[in-house]
Scaffold this active site. Structure first.
Site, PDB file in Angstrom:
ATOM      1  N   GLY A 258     -22.511  15.912  24.015  1.00  0.00           N
ATOM      2  CA  GLY A 258     -21.758  14.712  23.667  1.00  0.00           C
ATOM      3  C   GLY A 258     -22.614  13.487  23.908  1.00  0.00           C
TER       4      GLY A 258
ATOM      5  N   GLN B 272     -24.576   4.860  25.400  1.00  0.00           N
ATOM      6  CA  GLN B 272     -25.750   5.595  25.880  1.00  0.00           C
ATOM      7  C   GLN B 272     -26.998   5.341  25.045  1.00  0.00           C
ATOM      8  OE1 GLN B 272     -23.429   9.470  26.265  1.00  0.00           O
ATOM      9  NE2 GLN B 272     -24.798   9.570  28.018  1.00  0.00           N
TER      10      GLN B 272
ATOM     11  N   CYS C   1     -24.416  14.413  32.841  1.00  0.00           N
ATOM     12  CA  CYS C   1     -24.424  13.335  31.856  1.00  0.00           C
ATOM     13  C   CYS C   1     -25.871  12.986  31.523  1.00  0.00           C
ATOM     14  CB  CYS C   1     -23.701  12.116  32.433  1.00  0.00           C
ATOM     15  SG  CYS C   1     -23.695  10.697  31.324  1.00  0.00           S
ATOM     16  N   LEU C   2     -26.165  12.802  30.242  1.00  0.00           N
ATOM     17  CA  LEU C   2     -27.530  12.457  29.823  1.00  0.00           C
ATOM     18  C   LEU C   2     -27.993  11.141  30.449  1.00  0.00           C
ATOM     19  CD1 LEU C   2     -27.382  13.343  26.010  1.00  0.00           C
ATOM     20  CD2 LEU C   2     -28.413  14.693  27.842  1.00  0.00           C
TER      21      LEU C   2
ATOM     22  N   HIS D 123     -14.837  13.047  29.182  1.00  0.00           N
ATOM     23  CA  HIS D 123     -16.121  12.462  29.610  1.00  0.00           C
ATOM     24  C   HIS D 123     -16.558  11.361  28.637  1.00  0.00           C
ATOM     25  CE1 HIS D 123     -20.241  12.922  31.518  1.00  0.00           C
ATOM     26  NE2 HIS D 123     -20.538  12.281  30.401  1.00  0.00           N
ATOM     27  N   GLU D 124     -16.443  11.639  27.333  1.00  0.00           N
ATOM     28  CA  GLU D 124     -16.917  10.670  26.327  1.00  0.00           C
ATOM     29  C   GLU D 124     -15.983   9.450  26.233  1.00  0.00           C
ATOM     30  OE1 GLU D 124     -19.909  10.974  25.324  1.00  0.00           O
ATOM     31  OE2 GLU D 124     -20.050  12.974  26.190  1.00  0.00           O
TER      32      GLU D 124
ATOM     33  N   HIS E  24     -16.807   7.178  28.928  1.00  0.00           N
ATOM     34  CA  HIS E  24     -17.982   6.363  28.570  1.00  0.00           C
ATOM     35  C   HIS E  24     -17.558   5.126  27.775  1.00  0.00           C
ATOM     36  CE1 HIS E  24     -21.733   8.189  29.795  1.00  0.00           C
ATOM     37  NE2 HIS E  24     -21.414   9.371  29.315  1.00  0.00           N
TER      38      HIS E  24
HETATM   39 NI    NI Z   1     -22.185  11.247  29.709  1.00  0.00          NI
END
Ligand code: NI
Length: 169
Positions: A45, A50, A92-93, A134-135, A138
């Site tokens: 995701g 991000q 998370c990236l 999660h997204e 964000h």
């Molecule tokens: Ni994330």
């Protein structure tokens, strides 16, 4: 075009996003870039903040690029129903190298716009339900570490500060 992933510490990650109003060619290109950037980083995701953009859109693919039908574009997504509970490790990236257990609902239904602006509803279970939460977090300027205990969160922040000092973040 592959964009670099913005890491924890950049204020864009903790700022709520603006709704998508124009589902034009530029938006479609942005979504393509987001998928490309997500696959390049081996994520399931990616939310617009991000890649440094305060726009309410996320791309998700819990198949990791294996199933074209799993590719999801969620613009202006909202959770309209959630039930059950799961407790799995999450990462998370934008917080690379750190994973932690986070409680999330087992089933999550969202309402969102697709890449053309058409409204849809979708029910996700397990990993997909987790990705929705999660997204959407964000897009509200919230990172998964917010859901951890203060002790655990402070430990991660301390380690990140060290990495920053060493020029490794
Ligand atoms: Ni994330």
């Amino acid at each position: 075009m592959i964009h670099p992933i913005v890491k924890y510490g950049d204020p864009v990650l903790e700022t709520p996003t603006k709704r998508v109003e124009n589902f034009d060619a530029d938006f479609q290109k942005l979504v393509e870039d987001m998928f490309e950037s997500m696959y390049a980083a081996s994520g399931v995701g990616l939310a617009a903040p991000q890649i440094g953009l305060g726009l309410r859109v996320t791309v998700i693919d819990v198949s990791n690029g294996k199933n074209p039908e799993a590719k999801l574009v969620c613009a202006n997504p909202e959770i309209i129903h959630a039930e059950g509970e799961q407790r799995e490790e999450e990462g998370c990236l934008s917080v690379p190298g750190f994973r932690a257990h986070v409680a999330r609902p087992q089933y999550v239904t969202i309402r969102a716009h697709d890449v053309t602006g058409k409204e849809f509803e979708m029910r996700g279970e397990g990993l997909l339900a987790r990705a929705f939460c999660h997204e959407i977090d964000h897009l509200n300027g919230v990172l998964f570490i917010t859901h951890l205990s203060m002790l655990k969160r402070d430990m991660i922040k301390r380690k990140i500060r060290k990495l920053k000092k060493a020029g490794e973040w």
